[in-house]
Design an enzyme around this catalytic site. Structure first.
Site, mmCIF file in Angstrom:
data_model
loop_
_atom_site.group_PDB
_atom_site.id
_atom_site.type_symbol
_atom_site.label_atom_id
_atom_site.label_comp_id
_atom_site.label_asym_id
_atom_site.label_seq_id
_atom_site.Cartn_x
_atom_site.Cartn_y
_atom_site.Cartn_z
ATOM 1 N N GLU A 107 -9.207 -12.190 5.807
ATOM 2 C CA GLU A 107 -8.159 -11.473 6.825
ATOM 3 C C GLU A 107 -8.342 -11.553 7.304
ATOM 4 O O GLU A 107 -8.040 -12.448 8.207
ATOM 5 C CB GLU A 107 -6.966 -10.213 5.914
ATOM 6 C CG GLU A 107 -6.641 -9.608 7.022
ATOM 7 C CD GLU A 107 -6.475 -8.353 6.518
ATOM 8 O OE1 GLU A 107 -5.014 -7.404 6.589
ATOM 9 O OE2 GLU A 107 -6.920 -7.332 6.046
ATOM 10 N N HIS A 134 0.832 -1.305 0.043
ATOM 11 C CA HIS A 134 0.271 0.245 0.021
ATOM 12 C C HIS A 134 1.165 1.153 -0.135
ATOM 13 O O HIS A 134 1.897 1.228 0.720
ATOM 14 C CB HIS A 134 -0.657 0.032 1.146
ATOM 15 C CG HIS A 134 -2.051 -0.930 1.025
ATOM 16 N ND1 HIS A 134 -3.090 -1.084 0.294
ATOM 17 C CD2 HIS A 134 -1.701 -2.451 1.421
ATOM 18 C CE1 HIS A 134 -3.766 -1.582 1.096
ATOM 19 N NE2 HIS A 134 -3.285 -2.486 1.266
#
Length: 370
Positions: A219, A29
Site C-alpha cells: 500500500e 476496518h
C-alpha cells in the site's frame, strides 16, 4: 472486460441499482466504519473530549478531510478518535452491530471485518472479552438485518499492529476464536520500517494451525513488502497490494510485461484486496483515474473491491463500485466477476463459499443482467 473498442461501453449502474446487487467485502476496518452519530454518542457516554467538533455532519466532514492527506501515516491518525470511543462493552457491541446492519443495508451478503483487539484495552477489558463483545455485536447486527429482510454473514479478522510486539498473542487469539466467528488474522499499520517478516513467529503459528491470514502489504511501501508477505510469511491474500504494479511495465501500445513477482501473484491467484478511494487518500495512487485496478483486472489478477474505512473515505461498497464503473466503464458482468473473485477468496470453507456464490451472488446478478 468491457468488450471490443467498437462496442459502446455499458451504461454505469446507478447507486440505487448497485445497492440491490449482492456484494462480498474482504477488507473493512471496524474502527474505520463508525457512524458519526455513534462517535458523538459514545464520546459523551465515556467522557472522551478529544473530538474536533460536536455535530455529526461536521464530524463526518472532518474525518473525510483529515484522512484526505495523501499520507498513510497521517491517515492513520484519524483512528485515535474512533478507537478512543471503542473501549467499553457497550461501545464495542454497538459499533459491531451497526457495522453489520450498515453493510447489509448496502447489499453486502458476506463481509470480513477486521479490528485490532490490542487497541481496546484502555478501560480494563482483556483480549478475550474484547473479541467476545465484538462477536456478540456482529451476531446482533446479523439478526437485526435479517428481521428487516436483509441477509448478511460477517466473519471477523483479528489484526495485530505491525509496530507492536503482540502479533503472536493475537494470532493465538484468532485461533482460539476461530470456531466462534473469527475467520482469520492480519497485521496492519505503517508499512515503512515495519516489514511483515518481523512477525514471522505469528505467521508460522497460523500455518501450523492450518489457519487463514492476510497481510497489509504493497500500500504505502513497494515490492519488498509484497515479496516478504508472500515468500517469507506465506500470506493467503494481500491487503491492498496495489504496488504490485511496480513490477509491471506497460508499453506505449498498451501491452504489459510482468516481472517475476507480478507473474507469481497472478499465477498463484493471490487475491488483491484493493480499496480504490482509500488508496487515493493515502497517496498509494494520485487519482482514481490512475488507479491500477483496471490494469490489474484486464491482466486477470484476482482483484476484489473493498471499502477499507467507510467513515474516513465517506464510502460504501455500492459507492466504490459506482466510482469504478464510472471511471473504467464497467458493467454488471464486470462487477459480478469482482464479487465472485472476493467470494472465492473468503476465509470460509469451500462448500460455504460455493453456496453463497451459487445461491446468492449468481442469481442476484442474473436479475440485474436481465
Amino acid at each position: 472486460m468491457t468488450g471490443p473498442a467498437n462496442v459502446p461501453a455499458p451504461i454505469p449502474p446507478t447507486l440505487g441499482e448497485l445497492g440491490r446487487a449482492p456484494k462480498a467485502l474482504l477488507h473493512d476496518h471496524l474502527d474505520g466504519g463508525l457512524r458519526p452519530e455513534t462517535v458523538l454518542d459514545l464520546a459523551h457516554e465515556t467522557g472522551y473530549t478529544g473530538l474536533p467538533c460536536d455535530d455529526a455532519t461536521e464530524l463526518a466532514a472532518w474525518f473525510r478531510t483529515a484522512a484526505d492527506s495523501g499520507s498513510l501515516e497521517r491517515y492513520l491518525e484519524t483512528f485515535a478518535h474512533t478507537v478512543a470511543v471503542m473501549q467499553t462493552p457497550v461501545g464495542l457491541e454497538r459499533v459491531a452491530r451497526e457495522c453489520a446492519v450498515d453493510l447489509a443495508d448496502d447489499g453486502v451478503v458476506y463481509a470480513e471485518v477486521r479490528f485490532a483487539p490490542e487497541q481496546h484495552l484502555d478501560a480494563g477489558l482483556d483480549l478475550d472479552r474484547v473479541v467476545d463483545h465484538v462477536l456478540e455485536g456482529m451476531r446482533a447486527g446479523e439478526s437485526e438485518a435479517r428481521a428487516r429482510g436483509r441477509h448478511i454473514r460477517v466473519g471477523v479478522l483479528l489484526t495485530a499492529m505491525r509496530h507492536a510486539a503482540r502479533s503472536r498473542e493475537i494470532a493465538e487469539l484468532a485461533v482460539r476464536f476461530r470456531d466462534r466467528g473469527v475467520v482469520g488474522f492480519d497485521i496492519a499499520g505503517a508499512e515503512a520500517g515495519n516489514p511483515p517478516s518481523r512477525h514471522l513467529d505469528a505467521f508460522e503459528y497460523m500455518r501450523d494451525e492450518n489457519a487463514h491470514f492476510t497481510i497489509h502489504a504493497g500500500e504505502a511501501f513497494g515490492l519488498p513488502s509484497i515479496h516478504e508477505a508472500i515468500a517469507f510469511c506465506g500470506t493467503d491474500r494481500l491487503g491492498h497490494g496495489v504496488r504490485i504494479t511496480d513490477d509491471i511495465t506497460v508499453a506505449a501500445d498498451g501491452s504489459a510485461s510482468l516481472g517475476r513477482l507480478a507473474n507469481y501473484v497472478r499465477d498463484k491467484r493471490i487475491p488483491l484486496e484493493l480499496c480504490p478511494s482509500s488508496n487515493v487518500q493515502t497517496g498509494a495512487v494520485d487519482t482514481l483515474e490512475n488507479h491500477p485496478f483496471d490494469l490489474l483486472a484486464r491482466l486477470r489478477f484476482r482483484v476484489t473491491v473493498n471499502t477499507d474505512n467507510r467513515l474516513m473515505s465517506d464510502t460504501s461498497m455500492s459507492r466504490e463500485m459506482q466510482r469504478l464503473a464510472e471511471t473504467f466503464g464497467y458493467g454488471w458482468s464486470d462487477l459480478e466477476r469482482f464479487t465472485i473473485n472476493a467470494m472465492k477468496s473468503a476465509f470460509l470453507p469451500f462448500d460455504e463459499r460455493l453456496e453463497i456464490i451459487d445461491d446468492v451472488i449468481k442469481p442476484g446478478y442474473a436479475v440485474l443482467l436481465g
